[in-house]
Design a protein around this motif. Structure first.
Motif, short mmCIF file in Angstrom:
data_model
loop_
_atom_site.label_atom_id
_atom_site.label_comp_id
_atom_site.label_asym_id
_atom_site.label_seq_id
_atom_site.Cartn_x
_atom_site.Cartn_y
_atom_site.Cartn_z
N CYS A 41 10.55 -67.35 12.89
CA CYS A 41 11.46 -68.15 13.72
C CYS A 41 11.87 -67.48 15.03
O CYS A 41 11.85 -68.12 16.07
N PRO A 42 12.24 -66.18 15.05
CA PRO A 42 12.59 -65.57 16.35
C PRO A 42 11.42 -65.55 17.33
O PRO A 42 11.61 -65.74 18.53
N GLU A 43 10.21 -65.34 16.81
CA GLU A 43 9.03 -65.34 17.69
C GLU A 43 8.82 -66.72 18.29
O GLU A 43 8.56 -66.88 19.48
N ARG A 44 8.95 -67.75 17.47
CA ARG A 44 8.78 -69.12 17.94
C ARG A 44 9.85 -69.47 18.98
O ARG A 44 9.56 -70.10 19.99
N GLU A 45 11.09 -69.03 18.73
CA GLU A 45 12.17 -69.30 19.67
C GLU A 45 11.92 -68.58 21.00
O GLU A 45 12.18 -69.12 22.07
N HIS A 46 11.39 -67.37 20.94
CA HIS A 46 11.07 -66.63 22.17
C HIS A 46 10.04 -67.40 23.00
O HIS A 46 10.19 -67.54 24.21
N HIS A 47 9.00 -67.90 22.34
CA HIS A 47 7.97 -68.65 23.06
C HIS A 47 8.50 -69.98 23.60
O HIS A 47 8.04 -70.46 24.63
N ARG A 48 9.48 -70.55 22.91
CA ARG A 48 10.08 -71.79 23.40
C ARG A 48 10.89 -71.52 24.67
O ARG A 48 10.83 -72.28 25.63
N ARG A 49 11.63 -70.42 24.66
CA ARG A 49 12.48 -70.10 25.81
C ARG A 49 11.71 -69.49 26.98
O ARG A 49 12.12 -69.59 28.13
#
Length: 62
Positions: A41-49
């Protein structure tokens, strides 16, 4: 019976969205997938932002 109690408590606090989130977390825990999801989840959120510039031009391959 316990599921209904948890669902009712979550609904009282956060409505249907809160109840759904509780059920999703319980499913992750029951299936043993919580650690993998927690790491992803943190990796996915980083790529989203912070999207890669020009990513819409990339072609996915098989």
């Amino acid at each position: 019976m316990r599921d209904r109690t948890v669902l009712a408590a979550a609904s009282a606090r956060g409505g249907l969205d809160g109840a759904e989130a509780v059920l999703e977390l319980r499913a992750l825990i029951d299936n043993g997938d919580l650690d993998a999801c927690w790491a992803y989840c943190p990796e996915r959120e980083h790529h989203r932002r912070h999207p890669t510039p020009g990513r819409h031009r990339y072609q996915l391959t098989d």
